[in-house]
Design an enzyme around this catalytic site. Sequence first.
Site, mmCIF file in Angstrom:
data_model
loop_
_atom_site.group_PDB
_atom_site.id
_atom_site.type_symbol
_atom_site.label_atom_id
_atom_site.label_comp_id
_atom_site.label_asym_id
_atom_site.label_seq_id
_atom_site.Cartn_x
_atom_site.Cartn_y
_atom_site.Cartn_z
ATOM 1 N N TYR A 4 -0.227 -4.384 2.372
ATOM 2 C CA TYR A 4 -0.213 -5.246 3.408
ATOM 3 C C TYR A 4 -0.780 -6.861 3.017
ATOM 4 C CZ TYR A 4 -2.766 -7.947 6.933
ATOM 5 O OH TYR A 4 -3.318 -8.896 7.860
ATOM 6 N N LYS B 290 1.331 -10.680 2.727
ATOM 7 C CA LYS B 290 0.895 -12.057 3.139
ATOM 8 C C LYS B 290 0.869 -12.951 2.164
ATOM 9 C CE LYS B 290 -0.112 -10.758 7.365
ATOM 10 N NZ LYS B 290 0.903 -11.412 8.696
ATOM 11 N N SER C 153 -3.541 -14.459 6.209
ATOM 12 C CA SER C 153 -4.767 -13.923 6.287
ATOM 13 C C SER C 153 -5.835 -14.287 5.168
ATOM 14 C CB SER C 153 -4.725 -12.483 6.379
ATOM 15 O OG SER C 153 -5.905 -11.543 6.168
#
Length: 357
Positions: free
Chosen positions: A153, A157, A128
């Site tokens: 979160y 990544k 991302s």
Amino acid sequence: MAKKTVLVSGGAGYIGSHVTVELINAGYDVVVADNMSNCDMTCFEGVKKITGRDDIPFELMDCCDTAKVQDLFGRYKIDAVIHFAAFKAVGESVAQPIKYYRNNLDSFLNILDASIAHGGCNVLFSSSATVYGETDKLPVTEESPRQSATSPYGNTKQICEDILRDVIKASAAYGTEVNAGASAQGPVKGIALRYFNPIGAHPSALIGELPRGVPNNLVPFITQTAIGKRACLSIFGNDYPTPDGTCLRDYIDIVDLAKAHVAAVSRMLDGKMKKDYEIFNVGTGRPVSVSELVNAFEKVNGLKLNYKYVDRRPGDVVAIWADTRLANEELGWKAERTVEETLASAWAWEKHIAGIE
Ligand code: WQD
């Protein structure tokens, strides 16, 4: 030449289902593995309709289950893996970090370990643009520094990118005997795709985003407001240092995004990689403000949206968009759909799930 098989973990979800369609269109065999923790069978059924394929293997399983992942790799000859199976709600990850770290890291480690154990693999990791954080050097290139993640979160990544890099490095340097479990065998190569803001739906309106509860992301909130599920869209902040005061993002059409995966998988399988681990931005290269997006949605779909400006949302970056040259040149891929086409597809999908059209 025998068809190559791609495992798509999380393949029944929003991005996974669009990628499955494009892989099949490009002539790959696909195995979908999903635990259905954040979706139902709507999109997988849609994939079957769009492709006319009733025989796509579907494995109902959790990629955090080590034995099941090993078993899966034993039953299919997997040539490449695209790993989507992960939790993705930023706010929830702040409240429940252990859930996020356990799920997002364990599932990826299991996939990597099983890939190596079964002869090596080409791994595409779904990353991302969140890894770039806040920056005023825009657009961001793949060389732009990553910044400390602002949520668990986002951190998963970054950590998964690092895991992939380290596993590939070890695989090249030491072979895989020391790189995985007891049955280590083959080499690993990989690509991380850093997505900007994926939006929209398949032109057939048979697959799209199915958020559970109140959507966190802008476009599902817009379509749900337009259809009357939500009373009013809140635009978070109109006092940012941008031309119209609202945040700038790079909204990438979901089908274009899916095609970038096919280009990346083909690059790996056709031996075209220049390094064993590569990173590509997947965006349009065009910044669009929240207000511009709302106006475009109203115009292309011929409707008025109920919205109001409210305070900034904590954690939002002011502006981010992609330098897409590397992906354009190396993957031979380019975003093609206009934002208007994409917003029309998002609205068609919202109507489809509401049973209106
Ligand atoms: C876009 C813009 C909001 C909702 C996040 C994740 C990222 C990625 C995609 C996830 C911002 C504004 C939004 C609303 C609004 N991963 N907005 N009203 O924050 O850029 O990226 O989603 O799966 O990692 O961080 O996307 O769609 O939430 O917001 O005004 O109701 O829309 O402030 O400027 P974001 P988003």
